[in-house]
Motif scaffolding. Structure first.
Motif, short mmCIF file in Angstrom:
data_model
loop_
_atom_site.label_atom_id
_atom_site.label_comp_id
_atom_site.label_asym_id
_atom_site.label_seq_id
_atom_site.Cartn_x
_atom_site.Cartn_y
_atom_site.Cartn_z
N CYS A 164 -24.42 12.95 27.84
CA CYS A 164 -24.12 14.36 28.12
C CYS A 164 -23.71 15.02 26.81
O CYS A 164 -22.90 14.48 26.04
N ASN A 166 -21.80 17.38 26.28
CA ASN A 166 -20.42 17.85 26.24
C ASN A 166 -19.42 16.70 26.25
O ASN A 166 -18.57 16.60 25.36
N CYS A 167 -19.52 15.79 27.24
CA CYS A 167 -18.53 14.72 27.37
C CYS A 167 -19.04 13.36 26.94
O CYS A 167 -18.31 12.37 27.03
N LYS A 169 -20.97 11.35 28.36
CA LYS A 169 -21.17 10.40 29.46
C LYS A 169 -22.66 10.12 29.61
O LYS A 169 -23.49 11.02 29.57
N PHE A 185 -26.71 17.72 30.54
CA PHE A 185 -25.32 17.74 31.01
C PHE A 185 -25.22 16.94 32.30
O PHE A 185 -26.15 16.89 33.10
N CYS A 186 -24.04 16.34 32.48
CA CYS A 186 -23.82 15.52 33.67
C CYS A 186 -23.43 16.37 34.88
O CYS A 186 -23.59 15.95 36.02
N CYS A 187 -22.90 17.59 34.65
CA CYS A 187 -22.48 18.46 35.75
C CYS A 187 -22.44 19.90 35.26
O CYS A 187 -22.55 20.18 34.06
N HIS A 189 -19.87 21.85 35.31
CA HIS A 189 -18.63 22.08 34.56
C HIS A 189 -18.85 21.83 33.07
O HIS A 189 -18.41 22.64 32.22
N CYS A 190 -19.51 20.74 32.72
CA CYS A 190 -19.80 20.45 31.31
C CYS A 190 -20.74 21.50 30.72
O CYS A 190 -20.61 21.86 29.54
N TYR A 191 -21.67 21.96 31.54
CA TYR A 191 -22.60 22.99 31.04
C TYR A 191 -21.86 24.25 30.65
O TYR A 191 -22.08 24.83 29.56
N PHE A 194 -19.72 23.74 27.45
CA PHE A 194 -20.58 23.71 26.27
C PHE A 194 -21.08 25.11 25.93
O PHE A 194 -21.12 25.51 24.77
#
Length: 376
Positions: A164, A166-167, A169, A185-187, A189-191, A194
Motif C-alpha cells: 500500500c 500509504n501504510c 501493508k 491502497f489497502c482501503c 482511509h489510506c487513499y 495519501f
C-alpha cells in the motif's frame, strides 16, 4: 379434398399399384416394393440401360439370420453380416450378443466420491479424465471446489502482492488493476490520507482550473421541474395543508422558488411562507436527538438551516413550520396557528407548531420552548 390417383402395374410382378398423376411424367417403370426394384437391377435390361453411366448394380445376398435371399447395393454391404430387415438384425443381436455387439461393455473401476465418499463404478476413460478426482453429482463437485480451488489453487488466479502506498501493508491485486493504477491502497482511509498529503496545491487536479457549472445548472433544472409539476413530491401532510388552506379561502402557490430553494406553500396575498415538516426527514426534536441522526437526516437539517437563513436574509420572511405530528393528530391547532400567522402579518413568538397547544378554541404558547435541531 380427395386426391386423384392412377392405377399402374409393377414392372416385375405385374401387381397393381396406385400413384399420383404427376409421377407419370418422368417415370417409365413402376415397382410395388423395393424387393422388385432391386430384382430389376439384376436383369439384363437394367445393365443395358446403365452401362454407359456405369451406375452400381444391386447384387443378391443372403440374410445372416433367416438365410433368405435379397438384393442389396454393393456399397452398403456389411463386412461380416447382412440383414434383410430390422427385425432380423435385432433378433440376431439379442441371440448372438457376444459375437455381434458394436458397443461392448467395458470393465469398471471401483472408487468413491471425493466429497461425500459415495461409492462409484466408473469406466477407465472417465476415471482417468477427471484431474482432481471423481464426484457423484454437481453439488458435491461445486462444494469441494469452493473449499479447495480458491485463491492461488485456482487455475485462473492472477494476482500480485504489492505494498500500500500509504501504510506499506501488502495487498493482493489482479494484473489489470496494476496496469491502470498509478498508486495502490489497502482501503479508502489510506487513499484519502495519501491524497491529503500529495494532491494539494499545485499537485491538485483543479489547480488553475475553473470548475464546471454542472451543479448550478442541475439545481436550477430541478427547481423548474418542481414548479411545473414534472417532479411531483407532494407528501400526504402537504395535501392536508392544501385542503385546509382551500377550506379557509386562502390563495397559495406550491413549490414557489426562492433562489436555490423551493417552499411548500407561498401565501400569495400576504407574502408569507408555510413549510410542512416530516418528523423523520427533518428530525422532530421531540422524537430524535442530534447524536442519533443518520446521514440523510443530518443532510436535511443542514439544508433546512440554509433555506431559513437565505429566505430571512434575502426576502425578510419568517417561515411558519407545521410539523407532521400536529398535522396528523391536531389539525385544529394548525388552523388557529395559520390564522394567527396571517393576522400578525408573519409575526409570532415562535414559528414551530410543536411549541403550541389549544384549549377552549384558544391558541397558547408552551412555557418550555423546544428548538429545532438545526439551531443546536
Amino acid at each position: 379434398m380427395v386426391k386423384t390417383m392412377m392405377q399402374v402395374n409393377c414392372h416385375i410382378c405385374n401387381k397393381p399399384k396406385f400413384i399420383e398423376p404427376y409421377r407419370m411424367r418422368n417415370t417409365k417403370r413402376f415397382f410395388c416394393s423395393r424387393k422388385c426394384q432391386f430384382y430389376w437391377q439384376t436383369t439384363e435390361e437394367y445393365k443395358a440401360l446403365h452401362t454407359k453411366n456405369k451406375k452400381t448394380i444391386a447384387i443378391e445376398v443372403q440374410c445372416s439370420y433367416c438365410q433368405s435371399s435379397f438384393y442389396k447395393n454393393p456399397n452398403s454391404l456389411g463386412k461380416k453380416n447382412n440383414f434383410c430387415n430390422v427385425t432380423c438384425r435385432n433378433r440376431y443381436m439379442s441371440e448372438f450378443s457376444d459375437k455381434y455387439n458394436p458397443n461392448p461393455s467395458q470393465p469398471r473401476i471401483t472408487t468413491s466420491c471425493l466429497q461425500c465418499k459415495y461409492p462409484l463404478a466408473l469406466v477407465s476413460s472417465l476415471f482417468t479424465k477427471n484431474k482432481h478426482g471423481n464426484f457423484c453429482c454437481k453439488e458435491c463437485y461445486f462444494s469441494w471446489r469452493s473449499t479447495n480451488l480458491i485463491g492461488k489453487a485456482n487455475a485462473q488466479y492472477k494476482r500480485t502482492s504489492v505494498p500500500c502506498d500509504n501504510c506499506q501493508k501488502l495487498i493482493s491485486l489482479p494484473d489489470y488493476k496494476l496496469k491502470n493504477n498509478q498508486h495502490n491502497f489497502c482501503c479508502k482511509h489510506c487513499y484519502w490520507i495519501f491524497r491529503g498529503k500529495h494532491y494539494i496545491g499545485q499537485n491538485s487536479y483543479w489547480f488553475n482550473r475553473k470548475r464546471p457549472d454542472i451543479s448550478e445548472q442541475s439545481r436550477t433544472n430541478i427547481l423548474k421541474m418542481y414548479k411545473t409539476g414534472t417532479l411531483n413530491r407532494v407528501s400526504i401532510i402537504q395535501k392536508e395543508i392544501n385542503t385546509l388552506l382551500e377550506r379557509l379561502g386562502i390563495e397559495y402557490e406550491i413549490e414557489k422558488t426562492f433562489g436555490y430553494y423551493s417552499v411548500d406553500h407561498f401565501l400569495t396575498e400576504y407574502n408569507l411562507i408555510i413549510e410542512t415538516m416530516g418528523d423523520y426527514w427533518h428530525a422532530n426534536p421531540n422524537k430524535y436527538r442530534i447524536e442519533d441522526l443518520n446521514k440523510i437526516q443530518l443532510k436535511d437539517i443542514h439544508r433546512d438551516k440554509r433555506k431559513q437563513t437565505y429566505i430571512k436574509k434575502n426576502h425578510n420572511v419568517d417561515v411558519l413550520y407545521l410539523w407532521e405530528n400536529e398535522i396528523t393528530y391536531n389539525l385544529i391547532l394548525c388552523e388557529f396557528l395559520i390564522q394567527k400567522y396571517i393576522l400578525n402579518k408573519g409575526g409570532l413568538k415562535d414559528y414551530h407548531s410543536f411549541n403550541y397547544w389549544v384549549e377552549v378554541n384558544s391558541l397558547h404558547l408552551k412555557k418550555n420552548i423546544v428548538k429545532p435541531l438545526w439551531i443546536h
